[in-house]
Design a protein around this motif. Structure first.
Motif, short mmCIF file in Angstrom:
data_model
loop_
_atom_site.label_atom_id
_atom_site.label_comp_id
_atom_site.label_asym_id
_atom_site.label_seq_id
_atom_site.Cartn_x
_atom_site.Cartn_y
_atom_site.Cartn_z
N VAL A 237 0.86 -1.19 0.00
CA VAL A 237 0.00 0.00 0.00
C VAL A 237 0.89 1.23 0.00
N ALA A 238 0.64 2.12 -0.97
CA ALA A 238 1.31 3.42 -1.01
C ALA A 238 0.26 4.49 -0.77
N GLU A 239 0.50 5.35 0.20
CA GLU A 239 -0.45 6.41 0.51
C GLU A 239 0.18 7.75 0.16
N LEU A 240 -0.37 8.42 -0.84
CA LEU A 240 0.12 9.72 -1.28
C LEU A 240 -0.83 10.81 -0.79
N ASN A 241 -0.35 12.04 -0.85
CA ASN A 241 -1.19 13.14 -0.38
C ASN A 241 -2.32 13.42 -1.36
N ASP A 242 -1.99 13.58 -2.64
CA ASP A 242 -3.03 13.80 -3.65
C ASP A 242 -2.54 13.30 -5.00
N ASP A 267 -12.24 -11.06 4.13
CA ASP A 267 -12.10 -9.98 5.10
C ASP A 267 -11.82 -8.65 4.42
N LYS A 268 -12.18 -7.57 5.09
CA LYS A 268 -12.00 -6.24 4.52
C LYS A 268 -10.51 -5.88 4.45
N TRP A 269 -10.19 -5.05 3.50
CA TRP A 269 -8.80 -4.71 3.24
C TRP A 269 -8.34 -3.44 3.94
N THR A 270 -9.17 -2.85 4.78
CA THR A 270 -8.74 -1.68 5.54
C THR A 270 -7.50 -1.99 6.35
N GLN A 271 -7.35 -3.24 6.73
CA GLN A 271 -6.19 -3.65 7.54
C GLN A 271 -4.87 -3.37 6.85
N TYR A 272 -4.86 -3.28 5.52
CA TYR A 272 -3.59 -3.13 4.80
C TYR A 272 -3.05 -1.72 4.84
N TYR A 273 -3.76 -0.79 5.48
CA TYR A 273 -3.16 0.51 5.76
C TYR A 273 -2.15 0.40 6.91
#
Length: 551
Positions: A237-242, A267-273
């Motif tokens: 998971v890559a989290e960028l600003n915008d 299962d839901k993938w929210t865990q991968y944050y």
């Protein structure tokens, strides 16, 4: 395909911001021999990005590039725009680079002919079941069924787009799509999550802290899937600003991301944050023999569905003015009316004094002619303004009798901003469907359960189990509220009155200091460091949910 007006900005490649189409194209094309499909190409935004990448790889001939790309677009005007755009880029138009028609029909044809692609990219349309043209939906669902999935009336069109596109990939193919973050959370995509985790060796998800599109509260992500054997399998998971960060974020930068263990389940993938270490901590604690599942001790059900709250739910003055106080039942209409962990008589009196809607119209289940004059007058008023014509009222034996009016032991919030909680019902009220109703199972003390509910373990899992959209609110279905890990060993030591007081003061951290010590450290045997890590997990997921902003 008809696209819902609220989601026009996500229709096909035309509406995809250029940084996104450029990034996905660079990631997807592995060599100048790669054959790429865009299954919903709009006016050709993705196709233009593909052409640009082939130029960078050394292909200069328009005919060579034309043999490497294929777009499909149902809308004839948009497909003509794609052809015109390719012509301006020097791509000849006599080679079927853009096909006009339904993608699912073409997919069925390609599968029968054994035609596969090295990469498939795009921005599939967001179309709910009822707006999904039946002739297209039938073929789409047939493809999903043949792949072992069971589509339902909740299935959105982007789901079969993902499945069908996956099936058209070569053995080392890549799938790069712009999709709603609903993939992470919604129940109708649960089979899709499992399919993707089984079908692909590696999955990378690029997310953005700010919402991509100005006019919708829908979070989108970039889904990048690889079929590259079984080495280094997992999810990144890559989290960028915008979106603009993609201009300087190179696809090669994805190689340095942490590879997290992929859970081959629905299962839901929210865990991968979370980090791999945090993910494994949650998975191990879910299996802890001393941790109870909330559904073992509580039954959760939806609140009352009146048919029209504005008619059926009155404030006290309205009930008095209409002489209906003898024909009402106490009701909670908003989660904001539930402070702390206990709904007391003092709270009720305060809500009534504020003229909140607290009185549910609840006449005897008798024909209208057998009702009192006051009730008859109110029923007649309802018919004059058309309440009886609404669907929920129309299907009842007597439109004015609201069904399922039972009093719960407690309430659990359906939508939350900060954290979920259980509220003990001391006032004999029911609630509308903005709040869920709770029954405590036989043998379990509800006050102990309510006191124990607000702890770092349960709150961390609430962020994974619940669903959140662009507005930052966390939403729970009854089944999700029954699927939360709940530590109860030592719960009898907790003082619900003290916890109630702290929650009313909005001091949830002080509550966690108390409950974590009793339930997690003493009850489960976790260390102080492990307990603090759980609280950090909750804060991380909560803050990400709350702090997402528009562009």
């Amino acid at each position: 395909m008809k696209v819902e007006p609220t989601y026009q900005k996500l229709r096909g490649g035309y509406y995809t911001p250029k940084p996104i189409s450029d990034f996905i194209a660079k990631w997807a094309i592995q060599s100048k021999e790669s054959i790429v499909l865009e299954p919903s190409c709009g006016d050709g935004n993705f196709l233009e990005s593909l052409v640009s990448v082939y130029h960078e790889l050394g292909l200069k001939s328009g005919s060579e590039i034309a043999s490497n790309i294929k777009g499909i677009e149902y809308d004839i005007e948009e497909s003509q725009k794609s052809l015109h755009r390719l012509k301006n880029l020097g791509i000849p138009q006599n080679n079927n680079s853009v096909l006009n028609g339904d993608f699912f029909s073409y997919c069925k044809k390609f599968l029968a002919e054994g035609l596969f692609f090295d990469a498939i990219v795009g921005n599939p349309p967001f179309i709910r079941y009822q707006n999904f043209l039946e002739e297209h939906r039938t073929i789409a669902f047939e493809i999903m069924t043949n792949a072992g999935l069971k589509p339902t009336r909740l299935t959105n069109a982007w789901v079969p787009f993902l499945i069908a596109s996956s099936l058209l990939l070569t053995k080392n193919g890549r799938l790069g799509m712009v999709i709603p973050a609903e993939l992470f959370q919604v129940s109708y995509a649960s089979e899709t999550r499992q399919f993707l985790s089984d079908y692909f060796s590696k999955i990378t998800i690029v997310t953005f802290k700010k919402l991509v599109f100005d006019d919708i509260q829908q979070e989108v992500v970039l889904l990048l899937c690889e079929k590259n054997g079984k080495e280094n399998t997992g999810i990144k998971v890559a989290e960028l600003n915008d979106v603009e960060d993609l201009v300087t974020f190179n696809p090669k930068d994805l190689l340095s991301l942490e590879l997290k263990p992929l859970d081959h389940s629905k299962d839901k993938w929210t865990q991968y944050y979370l980090t791999a270490e945090e993910i494994m901590m949650l998975r191990n604690l879910r299996k802890h023999p001393k941790v109870t599942v909330s559904g073992d001790v509580i039954d959760v059900d939806v609140g009352v569905v009146t048919g029209l709250n504005e008619y059926f739910v009155l404030n006290e003055n309205e009930a008095i003015d209409r002489n209906l106080t003898s024909y009402t039942k106490r009701i909670i209409t908003r989660s904001a009316h539930l402070e702390g962990a206990i709904m007391t008589e003092a709270d009720w009196a305060n809500n009534v004094a504020k003229q909140y809607s607290t009185s549910l119209f609840y006449p005897p289940d008798l024909p209208i002619e057998e009702q009192s004059n006051e009730v008859q007058q109110y029923i007649t008023y309802g018919e004059e303004i058309g309440v009886n014509k609404g669907y929920k009222c129309r299907i009842r034996k007597r439109w004015f009798i609201v069904p399922s009016i039972w009093t719960p032991d407690g309430f659990i919030l359906r939508q939350v901003h900060g954290y979920p909680k259980i509220i003990i019902n001391e006032v004999g009220a029911t609630c509308t469907d903005t709040v869920h109703r709770v029954r405590f199972k036989d043998g379990y003390n509800g006050r102990f359960i309510a006191a124990a509910f607000v702890n770092s373990l349960t709150l961390a899992f609430s962020e994974v189990v619940g669903r959140s959209y662009g507005g930052g609110v966390l939403t729970f279905e009854p089944s999700e509220s029954e699927n939360l890990p709940l530590p109860l060993i030592g719960a009898e030591k907790l003082d619900l009155l003290e916890i109630d007081k702290l929650l009313r003061a909005n001091d949830v951290e002080a509550v966690l200091d108390i409950t974590d010590k009793v339930l997690l450290i003493e009850g489960l045997g976790l260390t102080q460091q492990e307990t603090l890590k759980l609280r950090d997990i909750w804060r991380k997921l909560r803050d990400r949910r709350i702090n997402r902003k528009k562009r």
